[in-house]
Design an enzyme around this catalytic site. Structure first.
Site, mmCIF file in Angstrom:
data_model
loop_
_atom_site.group_PDB
_atom_site.id
_atom_site.type_symbol
_atom_site.label_atom_id
_atom_site.label_comp_id
_atom_site.label_asym_id
_atom_site.label_seq_id
_atom_site.Cartn_x
_atom_site.Cartn_y
_atom_site.Cartn_z
ATOM 1 N N GLU A 92 0.826 -1.193 0.000
ATOM 2 C CA GLU A 92 0.000 0.000 0.000
ATOM 3 C C GLU A 92 0.866 1.251 0.000
ATOM 4 O OE1 GLU A 92 -0.854 0.449 4.717
ATOM 5 O OE2 GLU A 92 -1.971 -1.134 3.697
ATOM 6 N N CYS A 105 3.641 8.533 0.285
ATOM 7 C CA CYS A 105 4.314 7.664 1.246
ATOM 8 C C CYS A 105 4.319 6.254 0.672
ATOM 9 C CB CYS A 105 3.587 7.707 2.585
ATOM 10 S SG CYS A 105 4.359 6.715 3.875
ATOM 11 N N CYS A 112 6.820 -6.413 7.668
ATOM 12 C CA CYS A 112 7.974 -5.842 8.369
ATOM 13 C C CYS A 112 8.345 -6.774 9.515
ATOM 14 C CB CYS A 112 7.626 -4.454 8.906
ATOM 15 S SG CYS A 112 8.998 -3.608 9.728
ATOM 16 N N CYS A 116 7.460 -3.368 15.901
ATOM 17 C CA CYS A 116 6.903 -2.239 16.656
ATOM 18 C C CYS A 116 5.467 -2.559 17.062
ATOM 19 C CB CYS A 116 6.956 -0.963 15.833
ATOM 20 S SG CYS A 116 8.638 -0.469 15.385
ATOM 21 N N CYS A 119 2.137 -0.894 15.365
ATOM 22 C CA CYS A 119 2.109 -0.795 13.903
ATOM 23 C C CYS A 119 1.441 -2.019 13.276
ATOM 24 C CB CYS A 119 3.533 -0.667 13.376
ATOM 25 S SG CYS A 119 3.656 -0.556 11.582
ATOM 26 N N CYS A 342 0.376 2.457 8.717
ATOM 27 C CA CYS A 342 1.167 1.568 7.863
ATOM 28 C C CYS A 342 0.681 0.127 7.977
ATOM 29 C CB CYS A 342 2.642 1.648 8.259
ATOM 30 S SG CYS A 342 3.383 3.259 7.972
#
Length: 351
Positions: A92, A105, A112, A116, A119, A342
């Site tokens: 995205e 962005c 990932c 975190c 997120c 995100c």
């Protein structure tokens, strides 16, 4: 899976035409079709021989993305795009309209692995890195979709979507080299920001390139103890090492560092946190490395336990920083209604 043409540098294009026993100038033509004219169909490369175009179609794909879905904010100042890749994975990106110019962005990975805890990108871990062409195509495809033939363009690219850019360093650098090429898209390097959760080796490697790129550090806490609770990567990348790398980056590039600080209700938004953050920023400034702090109202993710700090809390936090002469802004909210956190839209659509 076919290799995507948009991953090719000019040198790569020359190597391809040489392997095809074509004349060297065809390499320049190929690169210009891909990155200056940004065509979406190999058959539109009309000054290339038909036989060469047919060979290209056998071995390569031009655009590795397929537009799947788009969400538009109520004020039409933000749009979130979901794209599918050749292997069926999804990524995205978010387009944003600002007075100073339109920004995009972009994602650098599918998922990932940084972990975190606030997120959405990290929920299912890392699937794979994106190729340079898959990163670039987010820019080219959104420009084509959004502006058409109007002549509009994106002026600022933020590598702050899904993924940790420095965990995909080589492809990140290739993307930067290609999209800033004077013979291609020719985007100013000053129009690129790269965000990292704190991989200091990546910060140092990019510093050595001496490119005028803005570095954004996803800080989110003023000390290692709190940072480890919400960002596990801190255990192997302590703040002292990360901030030393930031000083080196400023020394070699002259570009002021931005600290991104997501305001998480009851976690990192107390007045004591603001005091500690101010002390950290002053220490950086005294050592010759000025920083700008960007306070981010958290976009809540349903799979995560964290909530957004209240507006009054964020304003008080900002005033404490300003009391010490710290450069600080509150990020303008643009995406809470379009799953802009995100990885949020990807998680919503694919489960």
């Amino acid at each position: 899976m076919k290799r995507d043409l948009r991953s090719l540098s000019e040198d790569d294009c020359f190597a391809i035409v040489k392997a095809m026993n074509e004349k060297p100038f065809r390499g320049k033509q190929l690169f210009e079709w891909i990155h200056r004219k940004r065509v979406c169909d190999i058959d539109r490369m009309t000054n290339l021989p038909l036989e060469m175009r047919e060979k290209l179609k056998e071995e390569y794909i031009l655009d590795p993305l397929r537009h799947q879905y788009k969400q538009v904010s109520d004020d039409r100042n933000a749009e979130k795009y979901l794209f599918s890749l050749q292997d069926g994975e999804c990524i995205e990106c978010v387009w944003m309209r600002y007075k100073a110019g339109d920004s995009l962005c972009v994602s650098s990975q599918v998922g990932c692995r940084m972990g975190c805890s606030f997120c959405a990108s990290t929920i299912d871990g890392l699937t794979r890195n994106l190729t340079p062409g898959e990163i670039i195509s987010q820019v080219y495809d959104v420009e084509a979709e959004h502006y058409g033939e109007s002549g509009g363009h994106i002026s600022h690219i933020i590598v702050m979507g899904m993924g940790e850019p420095f965990d995909n360093y080589d492809n990140l650098l290739s993307f930067i080299r290609i999209i800033t090429s004077e013979k291609g898209r020719n985007l100013s390097a000053r129009g690129i920001s790269v965000s990292t959760c704190g991989l200091e080796y990546g910060i140092r490697k990019l510093a050595d390139e001496r490119l005028p790129i803005t570095l954004a550090l996803s800080l989110h806490a003023p000390d290692d103890e709190l940072r480890r609770k919400i960002m596990p990567i801190t255990a192997s990348h302590p703040l002292s090492e990360v901030l030393d790398a930031c000083r080196e980056y400023f020394s070699k590039t002259g570009r002021r560092i931005t600290w991104e600080y997501s305001m998480i209700q009851g976690v990192n938004d107390h007045a004591s946190h603001a005091e500690k953050l101010a002390a950290l920023a002053l220490k950086m400034r005294d050592s010759g490395c000025p920083v700008h702090i960007n306070l981010i109202p958290l976009n809540p993710v349903k799979e995560r336990i964290y909530g957004r700090s209240g507006e009054k809390t964020i304003v008080i936090f900002k005033k404490i920083l300003e009391k010490y002469g710290i450069n600080v802004t509150i990020r303008r909210e643009m995406g809470s209604g379009i799953d802009a956190a995100c990885g949020q839209l990807r998680k919503k659509m694919i489960g």
